[in-house]
Design an enzyme around this catalytic site. Structure first.
Site, PDB file in Angstrom:
ATOM      1  N   SER A   1      -2.178  10.460   4.700  1.00 31.45           N
ATOM      2  CA  SER A   1      -1.652  11.742   5.216  1.00 31.45           C
ATOM      3  C   SER A   1      -0.210  11.571   5.698  1.00 31.45           C
ATOM      4  O   SER A   1       0.609  12.483   5.571  1.00 31.45           O
ATOM      5  CB  SER A   1      -2.531  12.238   6.365  1.00 31.45           C
ATOM      6  OG  SER A   1      -3.819  12.519   5.875  1.00 31.45           O
ATOM      7  N   GLU A   2       0.092  10.375   6.211  1.00 34.28           N
ATOM      8  CA  GLU A   2       1.462  10.123   6.693  1.00 34.28           C
ATOM      9  C   GLU A   2       2.440  10.115   5.512  1.00 34.28           C
ATOM     10  O   GLU A   2       3.539  10.673   5.589  1.00 34.28           O
ATOM     11  CB  GLU A   2       1.509   8.772   7.441  1.00 34.28           C
ATOM     12  CG  GLU A   2       0.730   8.760   8.755  1.00 34.28           C
ATOM     13  CD  GLU A   2      -0.790   8.770   8.604  1.00 34.28           C
ATOM     14  OE1 GLU A   2      -1.297   8.380   7.528  1.00 34.28           O
ATOM     15  OE2 GLU A   2      -1.481   9.182   9.556  1.00 34.28           O
TER      16      GLU A   2
ATOM     17  N   GLU B   1      -4.651   7.456  -2.529  1.00 30.40           N
ATOM     18  CA  GLU B   1      -3.646   8.213  -3.305  1.00 30.40           C
ATOM     19  C   GLU B   1      -2.552   8.782  -2.395  1.00 30.40           C
ATOM     20  O   GLU B   1      -2.089   9.908  -2.573  1.00 30.40           O
ATOM     21  CB  GLU B   1      -4.310   9.253  -4.205  1.00 30.40           C
ATOM     22  CG  GLU B   1      -5.187   8.544  -5.238  1.00 30.40           C
ATOM     23  CD  GLU B   1      -5.596   9.365  -6.427  1.00 30.40           C
ATOM     24  OE1 GLU B   1      -4.907  10.338  -6.771  1.00 30.40           O
ATOM     25  OE2 GLU B   1      -6.620   9.003  -7.044  1.00 30.40           O
TER      26      GLU B   1
ATOM     27  N   GLY C   1     -27.088  18.511  14.899  1.00 35.90           N
ATOM     28  CA  GLY C   1     -27.616  17.722  16.021  1.00 35.90           C
ATOM     29  C   GLY C   1     -28.118  16.374  15.519  1.00 35.90           C
ATOM     30  O   GLY C   1     -27.521  15.767  14.629  1.00 35.90           O
TER      31      GLY C   1
ATOM     32  N   THR D   1     -10.207   1.756  -7.464  1.00 36.42           N
ATOM     33  CA  THR D   1     -11.373   2.598  -7.787  1.00 36.42           C
ATOM     34  C   THR D   1     -11.746   2.359  -9.254  1.00 36.42           C
ATOM     35  O   THR D   1     -10.859   2.244 -10.099  1.00 36.42           O
ATOM     36  CB  THR D   1     -11.017   4.085  -7.569  1.00 36.42           C
ATOM     37  OG1 THR D   1     -10.562   4.248  -6.234  1.00 36.42           O
ATOM     38  CG2 THR D   1     -12.219   4.986  -7.818  1.00 36.42           C
TER      39      THR D   1
ATOM     40  N   GLY E   1       0.866  -1.192   0.000  1.00 38.59           N
ATOM     41  CA  GLY E   1       0.000   0.000   0.000  1.00 38.59           C
ATOM     42  C   GLY E   1       0.891   1.226   0.000  1.00 38.59           C
ATOM     43  O   GLY E   1       1.373   1.667  -1.038  1.00 38.59           O
ATOM     44  N   SER E   2       1.194   1.731   1.213  1.00 37.23           N
ATOM     45  CA  SER E   2       2.123   2.864   1.326  1.00 37.23           C
ATOM     46  C   SER E   2       3.512   2.468   0.825  1.00 37.23           C
ATOM     47  O   SER E   2       4.204   3.247   0.175  1.00 37.23           O
ATOM     48  CB  SER E   2       2.215   3.318   2.791  1.00 37.23           C
ATOM     49  OG  SER E   2       1.010   3.944   3.163  1.00 37.23           O
TER      50      SER E   2
HETATM   51  N1  COS Z   1       7.337  12.147  -7.278  1.00 35.47           N
HETATM   52  C1  COS Z   1       8.195  11.710  -8.220  1.00 35.47           C
HETATM   53  N2  COS Z   1       9.085  10.741  -7.995  1.00 35.47           N
HETATM   54  C2  COS Z   1       9.118  10.208  -6.764  1.00 35.47           C
HETATM   55  C3  COS Z   1       8.259  10.616  -5.733  1.00 35.47           C
HETATM   56  C4  COS Z   1       7.348  11.638  -6.028  1.00 35.47           C
HETATM   57  N3  COS Z   1       6.467  12.094  -5.126  1.00 35.47           N
HETATM   58  N4  COS Z   1       8.531   9.882  -4.633  1.00 35.47           N
HETATM   59  C5  COS Z   1       9.529   9.038  -4.961  1.00 35.47           C
HETATM   60  N5  COS Z   1       9.876   9.238  -6.249  1.00 35.47           N
HETATM   61  C6  COS Z   1      10.918   8.555  -7.034  1.00 35.47           C
HETATM   62  C7  COS Z   1      12.304   8.837  -6.474  1.00 35.47           C
HETATM   63  O1  COS Z   1      12.827  10.013  -7.050  1.00 35.47           O
HETATM   64  C8  COS Z   1      13.068   7.609  -6.910  1.00 35.47           C
HETATM   65  O2  COS Z   1      13.356   7.714  -8.295  1.00 35.47           O
HETATM   66  P1  COS Z   1      14.818   7.353  -8.915  1.00 35.47           P
HETATM   67  O3  COS Z   1      15.023   5.924  -8.727  1.00 35.47           O
HETATM   68  O4  COS Z   1      14.708   7.758 -10.340  1.00 35.47           O
HETATM   69  O5  COS Z   1      15.790   8.161  -8.143  1.00 35.47           O
HETATM   70  C9  COS Z   1      12.017   6.508  -6.777  1.00 35.47           C
HETATM   71  O6  COS Z   1      10.752   7.146  -6.874  1.00 35.47           O
HETATM   72  C10 COS Z   1      12.112   5.725  -5.471  1.00 35.47           C
HETATM   73  O7  COS Z   1      11.984   6.664  -4.438  1.00 35.47           O
HETATM   74  P2  COS Z   1      12.330   6.333  -2.939  1.00 35.47           P
HETATM   75  O8  COS Z   1      13.663   5.646  -2.842  1.00 35.47           O
HETATM   76  O9  COS Z   1      12.136   7.597  -2.186  1.00 35.47           O
HETATM   77  O10 COS Z   1      11.222   5.251  -2.574  1.00 35.47           O
HETATM   78  P3  COS Z   1      10.667   4.845  -1.143  1.00 35.47           P
HETATM   79  O11 COS Z   1      10.281   3.439  -1.243  1.00 35.47           O
HETATM   80  O12 COS Z   1      11.602   5.261  -0.053  1.00 35.47           O
HETATM   81  O13 COS Z   1       9.373   5.797  -0.921  1.00 35.47           O
HETATM   82  C11 COS Z   1       7.188   6.582  -1.335  1.00 35.47           C
HETATM   83  C12 COS Z   1       8.528   6.109  -1.886  1.00 35.47           C
HETATM   84  C13 COS Z   1       6.919   6.215   0.116  1.00 35.47           C
HETATM   85  C14 COS Z   1       7.138   8.095  -1.471  1.00 35.47           C
HETATM   86  C15 COS Z   1       6.203   5.866  -2.260  1.00 35.47           C
HETATM   87  O14 COS Z   1       6.268   4.475  -2.056  1.00 35.47           O
HETATM   88  C16 COS Z   1       4.785   6.340  -2.136  1.00 35.47           C
HETATM   89  O15 COS Z   1       4.433   7.379  -2.617  1.00 35.47           O
HETATM   90  N6  COS Z   1       3.943   5.512  -1.490  1.00 35.47           N
HETATM   91  C17 COS Z   1       2.532   5.766  -1.433  1.00 35.47           C
HETATM   92  C18 COS Z   1       1.889   5.131  -2.611  1.00 35.47           C
HETATM   93  C19 COS Z   1       0.495   5.607  -2.782  1.00 35.47           C
HETATM   94  O16 COS Z   1       0.224   6.793  -2.880  1.00 35.47           O
HETATM   95  N7  COS Z   1      -0.408   4.641  -2.854  1.00 35.47           N
HETATM   96  C20 COS Z   1      -1.757   4.932  -3.131  1.00 35.47           C
HETATM   97  C21 COS Z   1      -2.164   3.998  -4.194  1.00 35.47           C
HETATM   98  S1  COS Z   1      -2.964   4.666  -5.529  1.00 35.47           S
HETATM   99  S2  COS Z   1      -4.767   4.905  -4.829  1.00 35.47           S
END
Ligand code: COS
Length: 383
Positions: A366-367, A363, A339, A158, A131-132
């Site tokens: 908040s965390e 998407e 109410g 969705t 997920g996250s």
């Molecule tokens: N916009 C653009 N690129 C991003 C980004 C962002 N907001 N966040 C991360 N990236 C890119 C990084 O730049 C990196 O790219 P390169 O390999 O080219 O350098 C790559 O993604 C990996 O990034 P990172 O090492 O930071 O990955 P992490 O696993 O540490 O964290 C998060 C990434 C947590 C930010 C990501 O997994 C995330 O957004 N998770 C939530 C997913 C989500 O929104 N799910 C909802 C589902 S759709 S309803």
């Protein structure tokens, strides 16, 4: 700094407002209660150009800017957040992703009917165990000749049952971590591709959310979006775009809750006067209106930055983080001001409360938004 909207942006907002009041509002309670997908409403939104708002006219879209899209999303979601999320996924995840990263073949075959509103899209990134932590993809695609064979499960999708075109993210090289992830277009009806039952949700009940199962599902090589190994970057860049869509949906819910509470405060009498005349209610309504305005400004700022070709990652995450919080707070306050009446379907604020919660989760929770903002701050301050 100019806060005036253009004539076109005002016109789009007015069209969305009238459509929401005339076509969406009459059935919103029934559709929420019966979990009925708004098929006819989505068709009409397509005819208005609202399912392909930011897609250029050369790909059969309406060619509008992101600010106009955000304003339309707010008006639609003010009346029905379920319709809002269906529209948001199609516009700011699916269309945006295909327009920016799709090949000519993909744009011609998939983007055009999506932009015309003839087909509906879905975005499949989340999984039961990813997920996250989105890099932890377990869905796997293996190359076999000119095809890729996908196996795995996606969930919380969705438009999962109603979509025709699915953007599916899958691991293609486990050794390479997030650089071994690829995005594919999969069509409804592809062999080995099935959707699950509709989730029985707290809110946005008129939209459909379900899991997707891929069992040896063959997808042609030409359905790869961007290129092999770019699927994670595709998902991240696309989600940045999706976030002002959800921020706009949240602003819409917050506006709807505030307006319902304001109107009710002028109708309901207690202690010999309209409850609006009690100072506590005035303070509450003033806070609600102020929060709506702040959330709206953050969201329109992110949209305007995108339109200006600027980096808007931090601003989109701030807009989603704050607007979703305001949606929940305003919906709670609206129920309290109503109410007992706030606790029953007829007054609609109980639905807004149920609908609001998901904006703090999907998407990117908040965390996750806070994490993205913090990373952008380090970059901004060169630390
Ligand atoms: N916009 C653009 N690129 C991003 C980004 C962002 N907001 N966040 C991360 N990236 C890119 C990084 O730049 C990196 O790219 P390169 O390999 O080219 O350098 C790559 O993604 C990996 O990034 P990172 O090492 O930071 O990955 P992490 O696993 O540490 O964290 C998060 C990434 C947590 C930010 C990501 O997994 C995330 O957004 N998770 C939530 C997913 C989500 O929104 N799910 C909802 C589902 S759709 S309803």
């Amino acid at each position: 700094m100019n806060f005036d909207l253009s004539e076109e942006q005002k016109m789009i907002r007015q069209t969305a407002r009238e459509f929401a009041e005339n076509e969406i509002a009459p059935t919103v309670i029934e559709r929420d209660k019966e979990e009925k997908f708004p098929t006819e409403i989505i068709k009409q939104l397509g005819e208005l150009g609202f399912m392909g708002m930011m897609v250029p006219e050369e790909y059969d879209g309406a060619g509008m800017d992101t600010v106009a899209y955000a304003l339309a999303m707010m008006e639609i979601s003010k009346v029905d957040a379920s319709v809002g999320v269906i529209m948001s996924v199609n516009n700011s995840l699916v269309n945006f992703g295909l327009e920016k990263y799709g090949s000519d073949y993909i744009k011609e075959t998939y983007l055009k009917p999506l932009a015309r509103g003839e087909k509906l899209g879905a975005f499949a990134l989340s999984e039961p165990e990813a997920g996250s932590d989105a890099t932890h993809q377990q869905t796997y695609a293996a190359k076999e000749g000119d095809y890729w064979v996908i196996n795995g499960i996606k969930n919380w999708i969705t438009n999962g049952q109603s979509a025709d075109i699915y953007l599916v993210i899958a691991q293609t090289d486990k050794e390479k971590g997030h650089r071994g992830i690829t995005a594919f277009v999969v069509e409804k009806g592809a062999e080995g591709f099935e959707h699950g039952v509709k989730e029985d949700k707290l809110g946005i009940r008129s939209s459909d959310t379900c899991s997707l199962t891929f069992t040896n599902c063959k997808v042609p090589e030409k359905n790869i979006i961007w290129e092999v190994g770019k699927g994670f970057n595709f998902a991240m860049n696309t989600l940045n775009g999706g976030r002002y869509g959800i921020a706009s949906q949240a602003v819409g819910i917050a506006m709807g809750a505030f307006e319902a509470a304001l109107r009710y405060s002028k109708e309901r009498k207690a202690f010999g006067t309209e409850i609006f005349n009690h100072q506590y209610i005035q303070f509450k309504l003033s806070d609600m209106a102020t929060k709506v305005e702040a959330a709206k400004l953050l969201t329109l700022q992110a949209a305007a930055m995108k339109d200006a070709g600027k980096d808007y990652i931090k601003e989109a995450s701030m807009a989603k983080l704050y607007s979703s919080q305001v949606a929940v707070e305003n919906a709670l306050d609206a129920v309290q001001i109503h109410g007992g009446y706030g606790y029953v379907r007829e007054y609609q604020v109980e639905r807004m409360l149920r609908d609001s919660k998901i904006t703090e989760i999907y998407e990117g929770t908040s965390e996750i938004q806070r994490l993205i903002i913090a990373r952008q701050l380090l970059r901004e301050y060169n630390l």
